[in-house]
Design a protein around this motif. Structure first.
Motif, PDB file in Angstrom:
ATOM      1  N   MET A   1     -15.188  81.132  59.687  1.00  0.00           N
ATOM      2  CA  MET A   1     -14.056  81.408  60.544  1.00  0.00           C
ATOM      3  C   MET A   1     -13.975  82.918  60.776  1.00  0.00           C
ATOM      4  N   THR A   2     -13.894  83.331  62.010  1.00  0.00           N
ATOM      5  CA  THR A   2     -13.794  84.739  62.358  1.00  0.00           C
ATOM      6  C   THR A   2     -12.378  85.232  62.067  1.00  0.00           C
ATOM      7  N   LYS A   3     -12.289  86.338  61.331  1.00  0.00           N
ATOM      8  CA  LYS A   3     -10.983  86.921  60.999  1.00  0.00           C
ATOM      9  C   LYS A   3     -10.507  87.786  62.156  1.00  0.00           C
ATOM     10  N   ARG A   4      -9.285  87.589  62.548  1.00  0.00           N
ATOM     11  CA  ARG A   4      -8.675  88.402  63.611  1.00  0.00           C
ATOM     12  C   ARG A   4      -7.334  88.920  63.115  1.00  0.00           C
ATOM     13  N   PRO A   5      -7.328  90.057  62.428  1.00  0.00           N
ATOM     14  CA  PRO A   5      -6.093  90.580  61.855  1.00  0.00           C
ATOM     15  C   PRO A   5      -5.011  90.877  62.887  1.00  0.00           C
ATOM     16  N   SER A   6      -5.406  91.090  64.128  1.00  0.00           N
ATOM     17  CA  SER A   6      -4.401  91.395  65.156  1.00  0.00           C
ATOM     18  C   SER A   6      -3.550  90.176  65.503  1.00  0.00           C
ATOM     19  N   LEU A   7      -3.960  88.991  65.057  1.00  0.00           N
ATOM     20  CA  LEU A   7      -3.197  87.775  65.346  1.00  0.00           C
ATOM     21  C   LEU A   7      -2.223  87.388  64.233  1.00  0.00           C
ATOM     22  N   ILE A   8      -2.236  88.096  63.124  1.00  0.00           N
ATOM     23  CA  ILE A   8      -1.392  87.722  61.987  1.00  0.00           C
ATOM     24  C   ILE A   8       0.086  87.868  62.321  1.00  0.00           C
ATOM     25  N   ILE A   9       0.492  89.025  62.802  1.00  0.00           N
ATOM     26  CA  ILE A   9       1.914  89.260  63.089  1.00  0.00           C
ATOM     27  C   ILE A   9       2.424  88.325  64.186  1.00  0.00           C
ATOM     28  N   PRO A  10       1.720  88.154  65.321  1.00  0.00           N
ATOM     29  CA  PRO A  10       2.212  87.191  66.317  1.00  0.00           C
ATOM     30  C   PRO A  10       2.307  85.761  65.775  1.00  0.00           C
ATOM     31  N   ALA A  11       1.380  85.371  64.907  1.00  0.00           N
ATOM     32  CA  ALA A  11       1.435  84.018  64.338  1.00  0.00           C
ATOM     33  C   ALA A  11       2.661  83.855  63.447  1.00  0.00           C
ATOM     34  N   VAL A  12       2.972  84.851  62.650  1.00  0.00           N
ATOM     35  CA  VAL A  12       4.147  84.782  61.776  1.00  0.00           C
ATOM     36  C   VAL A  12       5.427  84.760  62.608  1.00  0.00           C
ATOM     37  N   VAL A  13       5.500  85.607  63.621  1.00  0.00           N
ATOM     38  CA  VAL A  13       6.692  85.641  64.483  1.00  0.00           C
ATOM     39  C   VAL A  13       6.868  84.301  65.195  1.00  0.00           C
ATOM     40  N   LEU A  14       5.774  83.753  65.738  1.00  0.00           N
ATOM     41  CA  LEU A  14       5.852  82.460  66.411  1.00  0.00           C
ATOM     42  C   LEU A  14       6.254  81.360  65.430  1.00  0.00           C
ATOM     43  N   GLY A  15       5.758  81.427  64.204  1.00  0.00           N
ATOM     44  CA  GLY A  15       6.140  80.451  63.187  1.00  0.00           C
ATOM     45  C   GLY A  15       7.630  80.496  62.894  1.00  0.00           C
ATOM     46  N   ILE A  16       8.181  81.700  62.770  1.00  0.00           N
ATOM     47  CA  ILE A  16       9.618  81.844  62.520  1.00  0.00           C
ATOM     48  C   ILE A  16      10.422  81.300  63.698  1.00  0.00           C
ATOM     49  N   VAL A  17      10.003  81.641  64.920  1.00  0.00           N
ATOM     50  CA  VAL A  17      10.713  81.157  66.116  1.00  0.00           C
ATOM     51  C   VAL A  17      10.693  79.632  66.179  1.00  0.00           C
ATOM     52  N   LEU A  18       9.544  79.028  65.901  1.00  0.00           N
ATOM     53  CA  LEU A  18       9.447  77.570  65.962  1.00  0.00           C
ATOM     54  C   LEU A  18      10.296  76.891  64.890  1.00  0.00           C
ATOM     55  N   ILE A  19      10.392  77.478  63.714  1.00  0.00           N
ATOM     56  CA  ILE A  19      11.241  76.887  62.675  1.00  0.00           C
ATOM     57  C   ILE A  19      12.712  77.030  63.038  1.00  0.00           C
ATOM     58  N   VAL A  20      13.094  78.133  63.656  1.00  0.00           N
ATOM     59  CA  VAL A  20      14.475  78.278  64.134  1.00  0.00           C
ATOM     60  C   VAL A  20      14.768  77.241  65.219  1.00  0.00           C
ATOM     61  N   ILE A  21      13.811  77.010  66.121  1.00  0.00           N
ATOM     62  CA  ILE A  21      13.983  75.988  67.157  1.00  0.00           C
ATOM     63  C   ILE A  21      14.133  74.608  66.517  1.00  0.00           C
ATOM     64  N   ALA A  22      13.342  74.335  65.474  1.00  0.00           N
ATOM     65  CA  ALA A  22      13.467  73.055  64.767  1.00  0.00           C
ATOM     66  C   ALA A  22      14.867  72.891  64.193  1.00  0.00           C
ATOM     67  N   LEU A  23      15.404  73.947  63.604  1.00  0.00           N
ATOM     68  CA  LEU A  23      16.759  73.880  63.056  1.00  0.00           C
ATOM     69  C   LEU A  23      17.790  73.622  64.152  1.00  0.00           C
ATOM     70  N   ILE A  24      17.606  74.246  65.291  1.00  0.00           N
ATOM     71  CA  ILE A  24      18.529  74.020  66.409  1.00  0.00           C
ATOM     72  C   ILE A  24      18.487  72.558  66.837  1.00  0.00           C
ATOM     73  N   TYR A  25      17.273  71.987  66.933  1.00  0.00           N
ATOM     74  CA  TYR A  25      17.153  70.579  67.308  1.00  0.00           C
ATOM     75  C   TYR A  25      17.834  69.675  66.282  1.00  0.00           C
ATOM     76  N   TRP A  26      17.727  70.002  65.002  1.00  0.00           N
ATOM     77  CA  TRP A  26      18.311  69.159  63.969  1.00  0.00           C
ATOM     78  C   TRP A  26      19.824  69.302  63.873  1.00  0.00           C
ATOM     79  N   ILE A  27      20.351  70.475  64.206  1.00  0.00           N
ATOM     80  CA  ILE A  27      21.784  70.730  64.024  1.00  0.00           C
ATOM     81  C   ILE A  27      22.597  70.378  65.268  1.00  0.00           C
ATOM     82  N   GLU A  28      22.110  70.741  66.428  1.00  0.00           N
ATOM     83  CA  GLU A  28      22.882  70.589  67.661  1.00  0.00           C
ATOM     84  C   GLU A  28      22.617  69.250  68.349  1.00  0.00           C
ATOM     85  N   PRO A  29      23.656  68.616  68.885  1.00  0.00           N
ATOM     86  CA  PRO A  29      23.421  67.423  69.717  1.00  0.00           C
ATOM     87  C   PRO A  29      22.800  67.823  71.055  1.00  0.00           C
ATOM     88  N   ALA A  30      22.269  66.839  71.769  1.00  0.00           N
ATOM     89  CA  ALA A  30      21.545  67.105  73.018  1.00  0.00           C
ATOM     90  C   ALA A  30      22.410  67.844  74.042  1.00  0.00           C
TER      91      ALA A  30
END
Length: 79
Positions: A1-30
Motif C-alpha cells: 500500500m502506498t503511503k500518502r501522508p498528505s491524506l491523513i488530516i483530510p481523512a480524520v476531518v472527514l471521519g469526524i464530520v461523518l460521525i457528527v452527521i450520523a449523530l444528527i441522523y440518530w437524534i433528529e427526526p426527519a
C-alpha cells in the motif's frame, strides 16, 4: 500500500464530520434534518437510523484509512 501522508488530516476531518452527521441522523427526526440532508421530510417524525449507520461506518472507514497511512514501512522477514 502506498503511503500518502498528505491524506491523513483530510481523512480524520472527514471521519469526524461523518460521525457528527450520523449523530444528527440518530437524534433528529426527519422533519428537523437540514434540508440538504438526504431523508429530510417536512412533517415526518421518522428517524433515519440506516442513514446514521451508513454515515457512522464511513466515518470509521476514514479513521482506519488514516491509521493505515500513519503506520510504519513494510518489514521483510529474513528467510
Amino acid at each position: 500500500m502506498t503511503k500518502r501522508p498528505s491524506l491523513i488530516i483530510p481523512a480524520v476531518v472527514l471521519g469526524i464530520v461523518l460521525i457528527v452527521i450520523a449523530l444528527i441522523y440518530w437524534i433528529e427526526p426527519a422533519k428537523s434534518l437540514p434540508s440538504f440532508f438526504p431523508g429530510h421530510q417536512a412533517g415526518s417524525s421518522h428517524r433515519h437510523t440506516k442513514h446514521g449507520i451508513a454515515a457512522f461506518l464511513l466515518g470509521l472507514a476514514c479513521f482506519v484509512f488514516a491509521w493505515f497511512q500513519t503506520g510504519g514501512g513494510s518489514r521483510r522477514v529474513p528467510a
